[in-house]
Design a protein around this motif. Structure first.
Motif, PDB file in Angstrom:
ATOM      1  N   PRO A   1     -30.923  32.580 -22.563  1.00 27.12           N
ATOM      2  CA  PRO A   1     -31.743  32.044 -21.475  1.00 27.12           C
ATOM      3  C   PRO A   1     -31.399  30.609 -21.080  1.00 27.12           C
ATOM      4  O   PRO A   1     -31.684  30.206 -19.948  1.00 27.12           O
ATOM      5  CB  PRO A   1     -33.168  32.141 -22.036  1.00 27.12           C
ATOM      6  CG  PRO A   1     -33.125  33.352 -22.904  1.00 27.12           C
ATOM      7  CD  PRO A   1     -31.769  33.293 -23.551  1.00 27.12           C
TER       8      PRO A   1
ATOM      9  N   ALA B   1     -31.102  29.962 -17.293  1.00 30.87           N
ATOM     10  CA  ALA B   1     -31.899  28.929 -16.620  1.00 30.87           C
ATOM     11  C   ALA B   1     -31.005  27.968 -15.842  1.00 30.87           C
ATOM     12  O   ALA B   1     -31.351  27.525 -14.741  1.00 30.87           O
ATOM     13  CB  ALA B   1     -32.718  28.160 -17.655  1.00 30.87           C
TER      14      ALA B   1
ATOM     15  N   PRO C   1     -36.270  33.450 -18.845  1.00 33.40           N
ATOM     16  CA  PRO C   1     -36.745  32.116 -18.475  1.00 33.40           C
ATOM     17  C   PRO C   1     -37.220  32.023 -17.030  1.00 33.40           C
ATOM     18  O   PRO C   1     -38.006  31.134 -16.692  1.00 33.40           O
ATOM     19  CB  PRO C   1     -35.507  31.235 -18.680  1.00 33.40           C
ATOM     20  CG  PRO C   1     -34.359  32.143 -18.437  1.00 33.40           C
ATOM     21  CD  PRO C   1     -34.801  33.480 -18.987  1.00 33.40           C
TER      22      PRO C   1
ATOM     23  N   GLN D   1     -45.000  28.114 -24.805  1.00 34.45           N
ATOM     24  CA  GLN D   1     -44.657  28.466 -23.427  1.00 34.45           C
ATOM     25  C   GLN D   1     -45.227  27.448 -22.446  1.00 34.45           C
ATOM     26  O   GLN D   1     -44.518  26.927 -21.576  1.00 34.45           O
ATOM     27  CB  GLN D   1     -45.192  29.869 -23.099  1.00 34.45           C
ATOM     28  CG  GLN D   1     -44.496  30.991 -23.832  1.00 34.45           C
ATOM     29  CD  GLN D   1     -45.186  32.332 -23.621  1.00 34.45           C
ATOM     30  OE1 GLN D   1     -46.082  32.461 -22.799  1.00 34.45           O
ATOM     31  NE2 GLN D   1     -44.765  33.332 -24.374  1.00 34.45           N
TER      32      GLN D   1
ATOM     33  N   SER E   1     -37.540  26.326 -15.490  1.00 34.27           N
ATOM     34  CA  SER E   1     -36.851  27.463 -16.117  1.00 34.27           C
ATOM     35  C   SER E   1     -36.140  27.011 -17.385  1.00 34.27           C
ATOM     36  O   SER E   1     -36.115  27.729 -18.387  1.00 34.27           O
ATOM     37  CB  SER E   1     -35.835  28.076 -15.148  1.00 34.27           C
ATOM     38  OG  SER E   1     -36.475  28.645 -14.035  1.00 34.27           O
TER      39      SER E   1
ATOM     40  N   LEU F   1     -38.646  26.691 -20.243  1.00 37.81           N
ATOM     41  CA  LEU F   1     -38.972  27.961 -20.884  1.00 37.81           C
ATOM     42  C   LEU F   1     -37.791  28.514 -21.669  1.00 37.81           C
ATOM     43  O   LEU F   1     -37.963  29.180 -22.684  1.00 37.81           O
ATOM     44  CB  LEU F   1     -39.433  28.970 -19.829  1.00 37.81           C
ATOM     45  CG  LEU F   1     -40.814  28.660 -19.228  1.00 37.81           C
ATOM     46  CD1 LEU F   1     -41.119  29.580 -18.064  1.00 37.81           C
ATOM     47  CD2 LEU F   1     -41.905  28.758 -20.285  1.00 37.81           C
ATOM     48  N   SER F   2     -36.575  28.222 -21.216  1.00 32.86           N
ATOM     49  CA  SER F   2     -35.416  28.672 -21.982  1.00 32.86           C
ATOM     50  C   SER F   2     -35.275  27.871 -23.277  1.00 32.86           C
ATOM     51  O   SER F   2     -34.824  28.387 -24.296  1.00 32.86           O
ATOM     52  CB  SER F   2     -34.139  28.552 -21.149  1.00 32.86           C
ATOM     53  OG  SER F   2     -33.806  27.206 -20.900  1.00 32.86           O
TER      54      SER F   2
END
Length: 573
Positions: free
Chosen positions: A93, A97, A173, A481, A494, A497-498
């Motif tokens: 991810p 991302a 992501p 998260q 993104s 989150l990755s």
């Protein structure tokens, strides 16, 4: 949307109130709040993510059974392979991302990743159709390893498996970030809904995954693996259609004309390195500039302030970094200690789909007469506890905590994560005690040298550690998260989150490495290792105690870093 004539003044106010700044629709037009975004759009996005999680866990939850069964691998090797695949799926991810935030955008990346997902699942299904050697001739009461299938089938299987990992790297992501983007943080009602979004997101994921786990694991264990891999493929294809149906309601962030976020942040570190000899007085003069916006965390990582100067200490437009770029880099760097301290949690998390499952295989899993719950389906207790506890957390715990702390989220994100880390430690202690009890019963009934025999101990003994895992996830998983999304610069959501996912990627690799080291140390001189294929001669309980000790160290480190952490401006805590 232009309004002409005498109606312009009349219509301007409702249009202004109903407009959303900073976003457009799929045709690059301004959007109306009443017809776009929020839960109206989030429901479509949650749908595709539920399908993706069902597919991922439908494969990963029972993967160790497939590797030790049809593919004929040992317990230790299979556990290492599961962890390696899970680690790759959680690290990729970062690349996904980067592609999404710098080039394709989240919407296009989700579509491309979904197509790759369907392709990977289709090939995985095909790999299970290929003919393989019968394993019945190689099994006995004392040998639990079947014959290995042809090498071509193994290569094709792992190629398909890692194609799924690549697809997940682009999917994971972007979907959650795209879902959170549908809520306007500047609007009071949507701001509160966004705070709950992460809770209900995880609730939907676990609810869908739980149902799919029970069905797929039963099919894989009792019918065949072709259906077990084929159903997730069909589900994923259907989910892509649903996601596309919501296109007209989505809000798309307006991309700025500035350089890509990766380029900007990378340039800060490069310029700071070039100016490492710059005198503090030169930096102090630069900081007095009226352009500088005060920030509580500006005193942290002062060495990055050198990026605002040219190598000779003077300003050169185009060659130096702005204060905003430096603050972005500092925001990313502030996350590193928290990221590091959570790695042990990720190592512990990896055991639920590997060693926990192998434990369950040896126990009495009968429910009623004639039905035995698949060992991998015991992981559904994690999802069940999440599904039960998230409404309690969101509707009871948060309002009570909010009244006490006066914070919109009840407790801070870091407090939430820390609570889950403590529960993870406790779950390892319980797991070690349960495994010790299982070994004692195996010895008592003379089953030490009968690895295929069922130990007369109910699978319910394993349920508490699964439940604690689930409750811990509500705190730590959801907390991470929200934390990594909230604390990243706007164009790097993104990536945030990755980074959260990469914790579990690195944690899986560390788990694989740890298992390999322990296997080599404890399995020398012909002795049974802690991960012996005959679990009745193994000592997984010792490994759990090791993880409990590491969890304690990780928790102490986390508390130290969390105490000194400075939240970014505009944080939603």
């Amino acid at each position: 949307m232009a309004v002409s004539g005498g109606n312009a003044c009349e219509a301007s106010t409702p249009l202004l109130d109903d407009g959303v700044d900073g976003v457009v629709d799929y045709k690059n037009r301004p959007v109306l709040r009443s017809k776009s975004g929020a839960w109206r759009s989030a429901i479509f996005i949650i749908g595709v993510e539920v399908a993706e999680r069902c597919a991922y866990y439908g494969i990963g939850s029972n993967l160790i059974t497939y590797l030790t069964g049809p593919l004929g691998q040992s317990t230790a090797t299979a556990a290492e392979n599961v962890n390696a695949w899970s680690g790759a799926a959680s690290l990729l991810p970062l690349f996904g991302a980067f592609v999404a935030d710098s080039f394709l955008g989240r919407y296009r990346t989700i579509i491309i990743a979904s197509v790759l997902y369907i392709l990977g699942l289709g090939l995985l299904t095909l790999s299970a159709v290929l003919p393989s050697f019968s394993s019945s001739d190689c099994e006995s009461d004392t040998n639990v390893n079947p014959c290995s299938p042809p090498e071509l089938q193994i290569v094709f299987f792992f190629f398909s498996l890692y194609l799924v990992a690549v697809a997940q790297g682009g999917h994971k992501p972007c979907v959650q970030a795209f879902g959170a983007d549908q809520f306007d943080a500047q609007h009071p009602q949507e701001y509160k809904a966004k705070s709950s979004f992460f809770n209900w997101w995880y609730f939907a994921l676990c609810l869908g995954s739980c149902a799919m786990l029970l069905i797929l694991n039963y099919i894989q264990d009792n019918l065949n693996w072709v259906l077990g891999f084929g159903i997730p493929c069909i589900v994923m294809a259907f989910a892509l259609v649903v996601f596309l149906l919501g296109t007209t309601t989505y809000r798309f962030s307006i991309k700025s004309d500035e350089k890509g976020p990766f380029v900007r942040i990378g340039r800060v570190f490069v310029n700071a390195a070039k100016n490492w000899r710059t005198t503090p007085s030169a930096i102090a003069l630069e900081e007095e500039s009226p352009r500088i916006l005060p920030h509580q965390g500006s005193d942290q990582f002062k060495f990055l302030d050198k990026a605002m100067l040219a190598p000779d200490g003077s300003k050169e437009d185009g060659k130096v970094c702005s204060i905003n770029e430096v603050e972005e880099a500092k925001a990313v760097l502030r996350l590193v200690p928290i990221w590091t301290a959570c790695l042990v949690y990720a190592i512990v998390f990896a055991q639920s789909s590997t060693l926990f499952t192998k434990q369950g295989v040896t126990l009495d899993r009968s429910i009623g007469s004639g039905f035995a719950i698949p060992a991998a389906s015991l992981q559904s207790f994690i999802s069940i506890s999440v599904v039960i506890f998230i409404p309690i957390y969101d509707r009871i715990f948060v309002p009570i905590a909010r009244a006490i702390t006066l914070k919109p989220s009840g407790i801070t994100m870091l407090q939430r994560i820390g609570t889950g880390l403590l529960l993870s430690l406790i779950s390892m202690v319980i797991a070690a005690l349960v495994e010790k009890k299982r070994l004692e019963i195996a010895i008592e009934y003379g089953l030490v040298d009968k690895p295929k025999a069922t130990v007369p101990m109910s699978f319910w003994w394993l349920v508490p550690q699964y439940i604690l895992f689930g409750i811990g996830d509500v705190f730590t998983m959801v907390g991470l998260q929200e934390f990594f999304y909230d604390q990243m610069p706007s164009e790097l959501k993104s990536v945030g989150l990755s980074l959260y996912l990469s914790i579990f990627g690195v944690g899986s690799f560390l788990s694989s490495f740890l298992i390999s080291v322990v296997e080599n140390i404890t399995g020398g001189d012909g002795q049974d290792s802690w991960f012996s294929d005959n679990l009745n001669r193994a000592h997984i309980d010792y490994f759990y105690w090791l993880l409990a000790g590491l969890s304690a160290v990780g928790l102490v480190a986390y508390l130290y870093f969390a105490k000194s952490y400075i939240y970014n401006r505009g944080s939603t805590i």
